[in-house]
Design a protein around this motif. Structure first.
Motif, PDB file in Angstrom:
ATOM      1  N   ASN A 291       0.813  -1.225   0.000  1.00 33.02           N
ATOM      2  CA  ASN A 291       0.000   0.000   0.000  1.00 33.02           C
ATOM      3  C   ASN A 291       0.847   1.276   0.000  1.00 33.02           C
ATOM      4  O   ASN A 291       0.488   2.264   0.625  1.00 33.02           O
ATOM      5  CB  ASN A 291      -0.969   0.001   1.170  1.00 33.02           C
ATOM      6  N   GLY A 292       1.990   1.220  -0.678  1.00 29.13           N
ATOM      7  CA  GLY A 292       2.817   2.403  -0.867  1.00 29.13           C
ATOM      8  C   GLY A 292       3.970   2.577   0.090  1.00 29.13           C
ATOM      9  O   GLY A 292       4.780   3.484  -0.076  1.00 29.13           O
ATOM     10  N   GLY A 293       4.084   1.715   1.106  1.00 28.09           N
ATOM     11  CA  GLY A 293       5.171   1.857   2.076  1.00 28.09           C
ATOM     12  C   GLY A 293       5.817   0.516   2.385  1.00 28.09           C
ATOM     13  O   GLY A 293       5.300  -0.550   2.029  1.00 28.09           O
TER      14      GLY A 293
ATOM     15  N   VAL B 204       4.506   6.041   4.482  1.00 29.57           N
ATOM     16  CA  VAL B 204       3.151   6.511   4.217  1.00 29.57           C
ATOM     17  C   VAL B 204       2.437   5.399   3.459  1.00 29.57           C
ATOM     18  O   VAL B 204       2.921   4.929   2.433  1.00 29.57           O
ATOM     19  CB  VAL B 204       3.139   7.822   3.396  1.00 29.57           C
ATOM     20  N   TYR B 205       1.302   4.969   4.012  1.00 24.72           N
ATOM     21  CA  TYR B 205       0.492   3.906   3.415  1.00 24.72           C
ATOM     22  C   TYR B 205      -0.847   4.483   2.996  1.00 24.72           C
ATOM     23  O   TYR B 205      -1.394   5.332   3.696  1.00 24.72           O
ATOM     24  CB  TYR B 205       0.236   2.786   4.433  1.00 24.72           C
ATOM     25  N   GLU B 206      -1.396   3.984   1.905  1.00 24.35           N
ATOM     26  CA  GLU B 206      -2.753   4.338   1.522  1.00 24.35           C
ATOM     27  C   GLU B 206      -3.645   3.134   1.808  1.00 24.35           C
ATOM     28  O   GLU B 206      -3.432   2.049   1.261  1.00 24.35           O
ATOM     29  CB  GLU B 206      -2.856   4.739   0.056  1.00 24.35           C
TER      30      GLU B 206
ATOM     31  N   LYS C 232      -4.511   8.266   3.742  1.00 28.79           N
ATOM     32  CA  LYS C 232      -3.061   8.165   3.898  1.00 28.79           C
ATOM     33  C   LYS C 232      -2.695   8.157   5.380  1.00 28.79           C
ATOM     34  O   LYS C 232      -3.168   8.994   6.154  1.00 28.79           O
ATOM     35  CB  LYS C 232      -2.365   9.339   3.210  1.00 28.79           C
ATOM     36  N   PHE C 233      -1.818   7.217   5.734  1.00 24.55           N
ATOM     37  CA  PHE C 233      -1.341   7.041   7.102  1.00 24.55           C
ATOM     38  C   PHE C 233       0.173   7.176   7.131  1.00 24.55           C
ATOM     39  O   PHE C 233       0.868   6.470   6.398  1.00 24.55           O
ATOM     40  CB  PHE C 233      -1.687   5.641   7.623  1.00 24.55           C
ATOM     41  N   PHE C 234       0.679   8.065   7.973  1.00 23.26           N
ATOM     42  CA  PHE C 234       2.120   8.159   8.237  1.00 23.26           C
ATOM     43  C   PHE C 234       2.378   7.419   9.540  1.00 23.26           C
ATOM     44  O   PHE C 234       1.726   7.690  10.549  1.00 23.26           O
ATOM     45  CB  PHE C 234       2.557   9.629   8.362  1.00 23.26           C
TER      46      PHE C 234
ATOM     47  N   ASN D 186       9.653  10.718   2.670  1.00 17.84           N
ATOM     48  CA  ASN D 186       8.319  10.216   2.326  1.00 17.84           C
ATOM     49  C   ASN D 186       7.247  11.287   2.505  1.00 17.84           C
ATOM     50  O   ASN D 186       6.323  11.385   1.698  1.00 17.84           O
ATOM     51  CB  ASN D 186       7.989   8.959   3.134  1.00 17.84           C
ATOM     52  N   LEU D 187       7.368  12.101   3.533  1.00 18.51           N
ATOM     53  CA  LEU D 187       6.407  13.200   3.710  1.00 18.51           C
ATOM     54  C   LEU D 187       6.552  14.217   2.583  1.00 18.51           C
ATOM     55  O   LEU D 187       5.546  14.738   2.089  1.00 18.51           O
ATOM     56  CB  LEU D 187       6.564  13.845   5.083  1.00 18.51           C
TER      57      LEU D 187
END
Length: 154
Positions: free
Chosen positions: A11-13, A30-32, A37-39, A75-76
């Motif tokens: 999921n992106g991370g 960072v995951y979607e 979006k979750f950091f 990533n941010l």
């Protein structure tokens, strides 16, 4: 032990898959998930190390490496400093001061608190969740200390 598991992208991370139903969300990723979006950034310094045994009740990897700190910022940057949720174990130095004032819990500042302070001053998010202090309390700037409460996000 976590370092023994291979790193995958999910999921992106980056993650480490422990088994089919348990995954380790790695620091500074960072995951979607379901369009949000979750950091994530786990870890915190153990206190009372003089009463603990390294490798049994505290670990040197509790605190991030300089590479993990830097990867979180990169990533941010890649997400234009906008996420929906932040999930960490400890908090920013500003929130740590509030915890000392409101709860009387005094912890020494460490680089992780300063790192999260730097992030909190720039990051746009809906809600930040952290633990470490074993209470359930709402703080300013949409921060939530979680211990036993459950919060539905999606």
């Amino acid at each position: 032990m976590l370092d023994a598991y291979p790193i995958e992208i999910w999921n992106g991370g980056k993650i480490r898959r422990i088994n089919n139903s348990v995954i380790h969300l790695m620091r500074g990723q960072v995951y979607e998930i379901e369009g949000k979006k979750f950091f994530t950034f786990g870890g915190a310094d153990s206190h009372g190390k003089e009463y603990r045994k390294e490798g049994k009740t505290w670990w040197s990897r509790e605190m991030p490496s300089s590479t993990e700190y830097e990867e979180g910022l990169i990533n941010l940057d890649q997400h234009n400093w906008k996420v929906d949720y932040v999930v960490t174990h400890t908090c920013s130095s500003g929130t740590l001061a509030l915890i000392a004032d409101q709860l009387g819990i005094k912890y020494p500042l460490d680089p992780m608190h300063s790192y999260f302070q730097q992030i909190s001053e720039r990051l746009q998010y809906k809600k930040c969740f952290f633990g470490h202090f074993h209470r359930d309390i709402e703080f300013p700037k949409d921060q939530r200390l979680l211990y036993s409460d459950m919060v539905k996000l999606i």
